[in-house]
Design a protein around this motif. Structure first.
Motif, short mmCIF file in Angstrom:
data_model
loop_
_atom_site.label_atom_id
_atom_site.label_comp_id
_atom_site.label_asym_id
_atom_site.label_seq_id
_atom_site.Cartn_x
_atom_site.Cartn_y
_atom_site.Cartn_z
N ASP A 144 -4.66 0.98 -7.29
CA ASP A 144 -3.79 0.83 -6.13
C ASP A 144 -3.05 2.13 -5.83
O ASP A 144 -2.80 2.45 -4.67
CB ASP A 144 -2.78 -0.29 -6.36
CG ASP A 144 -2.02 -0.63 -5.08
OD1 ASP A 144 -2.67 -0.98 -4.09
OD2 ASP A 144 -0.79 -0.51 -5.06
N PRO A 180 -6.22 -3.34 -4.28
CA PRO A 180 -7.55 -2.91 -3.81
C PRO A 180 -8.55 -4.07 -3.75
O PRO A 180 -8.64 -4.88 -4.67
CB PRO A 180 -7.98 -1.86 -4.84
CG PRO A 180 -6.70 -1.33 -5.39
CD PRO A 180 -5.77 -2.52 -5.42
N GLU A 185 0.81 -1.21 0.00
CA GLU A 185 0.00 0.00 0.00
C GLU A 185 0.85 1.26 0.00
O GLU A 185 0.40 2.34 0.37
CB GLU A 185 -0.97 -0.04 1.18
CG GLU A 185 -1.93 -1.22 1.05
CD GLU A 185 -3.09 -1.18 2.03
OE1 GLU A 185 -3.25 -0.17 2.73
OE2 GLU A 185 -3.84 -2.17 2.06
N LEU A 213 -11.95 3.64 -4.19
CA LEU A 213 -10.51 3.46 -4.39
C LEU A 213 -10.30 2.60 -5.64
O LEU A 213 -10.20 1.38 -5.56
CB LEU A 213 -9.88 2.83 -3.16
CG LEU A 213 -10.04 3.65 -1.87
CD1 LEU A 213 -9.43 2.92 -0.68
CD2 LEU A 213 -9.42 5.03 -2.01
N ASN A 256 -12.90 -1.81 -1.22
CA ASN A 256 -12.18 -0.57 -1.52
C ASN A 256 -12.72 0.07 -2.80
O ASN A 256 -13.01 1.27 -2.84
CB ASN A 256 -10.69 -0.85 -1.72
CG ASN A 256 -9.97 -1.33 -0.48
OD1 ASN A 256 -8.99 -2.07 -0.58
ND2 ASN A 256 -10.42 -0.94 0.69
N LYS A 277 -5.33 4.25 -3.76
CA LYS A 277 -5.39 3.70 -2.41
C LYS A 277 -4.09 3.97 -1.65
O LYS A 277 -4.10 4.42 -0.50
CB LYS A 277 -5.67 2.20 -2.46
CG LYS A 277 -5.74 1.53 -1.11
CD LYS A 277 -6.03 0.03 -1.24
CE LYS A 277 -6.08 -0.65 0.12
NZ LYS A 277 -6.35 -2.10 0.00
#
Length: 549
Positions: free
Chosen positions: A406, A394, A351, A403, A398, A409
């Protein structure tokens, strides 16, 4: 004051974020632009403020977060059907990062009441820890747990047992049970039942390892369990071993003691294959542990400077508000803590995909930066080798809540770490030794990440969530921070702090960040018991260093 309908996070962004549900046809006025929405845009989702062609760049948080799959128009909603993940390549560049610490005068000289250990560490809690060397001992651990929890006042199931008994009694009397309401027990209720007032709990690290995997798996597990034994929140350890497993009890004890030059916590070891019976093993473990609990209970909380705190920052069940409210507010808390000389731990390497350059530029030296790059690249390569990758991070939840890629996010997730320099990069189970912001290599998986963060020494964890998650940790109090008020209201039994006031424009990010630190001080002092602790959400999953996003 009316709530804003939408915002632009960074002036370079070519998307806006809806702060409330916006219907198709809603008139949008943004700077020199005036247009109608071409789609319904739910709160937390984004819409374009540029006409874009195929494979055009989309910017959010001021960085590349994706590229268009086909042409989109001003007013279209961002979706997985029109955008795919993209992020800028990253590299080391000596940018001579400068950071101005925040004003910490509000907290200067403040203390928390913690448990002082002989090596200088200060715990925010005082736990006795049970550790199995192998999964074969999990059943014995469960039996001991039930016996000790129920009799020493640490069980949270008593209220459910009482409620079930009430239902059963009404049923046996032929009464209607539909009106028998369940009442929540208060933290004061739970505390009043404790036999040992200065012991916050007895914790059990059940796991599925110790044998049957590779020897390397056992080594990683040994380092993880040893890190927990050395944790400032742990006052003593009971080890249960079968005897024939890869992870031998004496090897674990040796690893535990090797982590600290002056390790002096009591360690009790019970090996089943040397015991005269299973019953004897369990009975002796209970009796001898009880004897040591009497001694551990003599330790009392005493004042300690805030510089003795080590706070992990984590997000899970994230939504489109995470990078706007809860995460940046926690980032303010992180900067305040760093300014006060404390440690902050930011993990979840999958993340940080899309936020790498920012982290690299903030590293204090090239060695730290290159260690971060190596860990990121080798981890992502492992994922690609099995047909995955960080870009697939994700979850459906999400995506449903805004989101889309990625990079979106991850860039929002990185806000939890604030803006201070990165003083160190730690591989899994490596201890944080330097005050300041530390990056810890863990998966994004909620439990694997919190497990790893506690192993590196976090004595509190701030856990932001937009969708709600019951994750906790056995030895590190986890504080749940909601991104929005609707969640905090609906799942109030697991949420501790609501940052929805930021979305409504009622409070600034800086104000909420300071409030979060005040809450942390109260939790560290035992004045507030976080919901995850009240509910015994003692989640523990060792990472076997395989592919886990």
């Amino acid at each position: 004051m009316a709530q804003k309908q939408y915002i632009q996070i960074d002036e370079r962004d070519n998307v806006l974020v809806a702060l409330q549900d916006l219907a198709k046809g809603t008139q949008i006025q943004w700077k020199d632009l005036s247009f109608e929405l071409l789609d319904d845009v739910p709160a937390k989702h984004k819409f374009y403020i540029e006409n874009l062609g195929t494979e055009n760049e989309v910017t959010m948080y001021g960085v590349l977060v994706g590229k268009t799959l086909h042409p989109v128009s001003i007013g279209n909603r961002m979706t997985t059907e029109n955008l795919h993940h993209a992020a800028e390549p990253y590299y080391y560049r000596d940018v001579n990062y400068k950071w101005t610490a925040p004003d910490v005068s509000q907290f200067t000289g403040r203390t928390f009441n913690g448990y002082h250990r002989n090596n200088g560490d200060v715990g925010t809690a005082n736990y006795w820890l049970f550790i199995p060397t192998v999964f074969c001992e999990n059943r014995n651990m469960d039996i001991i747990k039930e016996a000790l929890y129920n009799n020493l006042g640490y069980s949270v199931t008593d209220k459910y047992k009482d409620y079930t008994a009430e239902i059963l009694e009404a049923y046996q009397k032929g009464e209607d049970i539909s009106n028998l309401d369940f009442s929540l027990a208060t933290p004061e209720y739970h505390r009043s039942k404790r036999v040992f007032k200065n012991i916050d709990g007895i914790k059990f690290l059940n796991h599925q390892g110790g044998c049957g995997g590779t020897r390397q798996d056992s080594e990683v597990l040994a380092n993880l369990l040893a890190a927990y034994a050395n944790h400032p929140n742990v006052g003593g350890i009971t080890i249960l071993s079968l005897g024939c497993q890869h992870l031998q009890a004496n090897d674990l004890v040796e690893t535990i003691k090797s982590k600290s030059a002056n390790f002096d916590k009591p360690i009790l070891v019970f090996e089943q294959q040397k015991a005269q019976s299973e019953e004897y093993l369990i009975a002796e473990a209970i009796k001898q542990t009880f004897q040591h609990l009497i001694e551990l209970n003599k330790i009392e909380r005493k004042p300690a400077p805030l510089s003795k705190l080590a706070v992990g920052v984590k997000c899970g069940g994230s939504d489109g508000f995470s990078g706007i409210s809860a995460n940046p507010a926690v980032g303010v808390t992180a900067d305040l803590l760093v300014g006060l000389g404390a440690k902050v731990l930011l993990a979840e390497f999958p993340e940080l995909c899309g936020a790498e350059q920012n982290m690299i530029d903030r590293c204090e030296n090239e060695t730290i930066a290159k260690k971060f790059m190596h860990l990121m690249q080798s981890y992502d390569a492992q994922a690609h080798a099995v047909g995955s990758g960080f870009f697939m991070n994700p979850s459906p939840g999400n995506i449903k809540d805004g989101l889309i890629t990625d990079a979106i996010k991850s860039t929002g997730a990185a806000k939890k770490g604030g803006t201070s320099p990165v003083v160190d990069v730690l591989d899994y189970t490596e201890p944080a030794t330097k005050p300041g912001l530390n990056l810890v290599c863990t998966p994004g998986n909620d439990v694997e990440a919190t497990t790893g963060k506690a192993a590196s020494g976090a004595t509190l964890i701030l856990f932001t969530t937009g969708l709600g998650t019951p994750t906790g940790n056995p030895i590190c109090p986890v504080i749940k921070v909601s991104t929005n008020t609707e969640l905090a209201t609906r799942m109030g039994d697991i949420i501790d702090i609501d940052t929805g006031s930021i979305i409504r424009g009622e409070k600034t990010i800086q104000e909420v960040g300071a409030e979060i630190l005040e809450f942390c001080i109260k939790v560290a002092s035992g004045e507030i018991v976080p919901k995850a602790v009240q509910l015994n959400q003692d989640d523990f999953i060792p990472w076997k260093r395989g592919v886990s996003l």
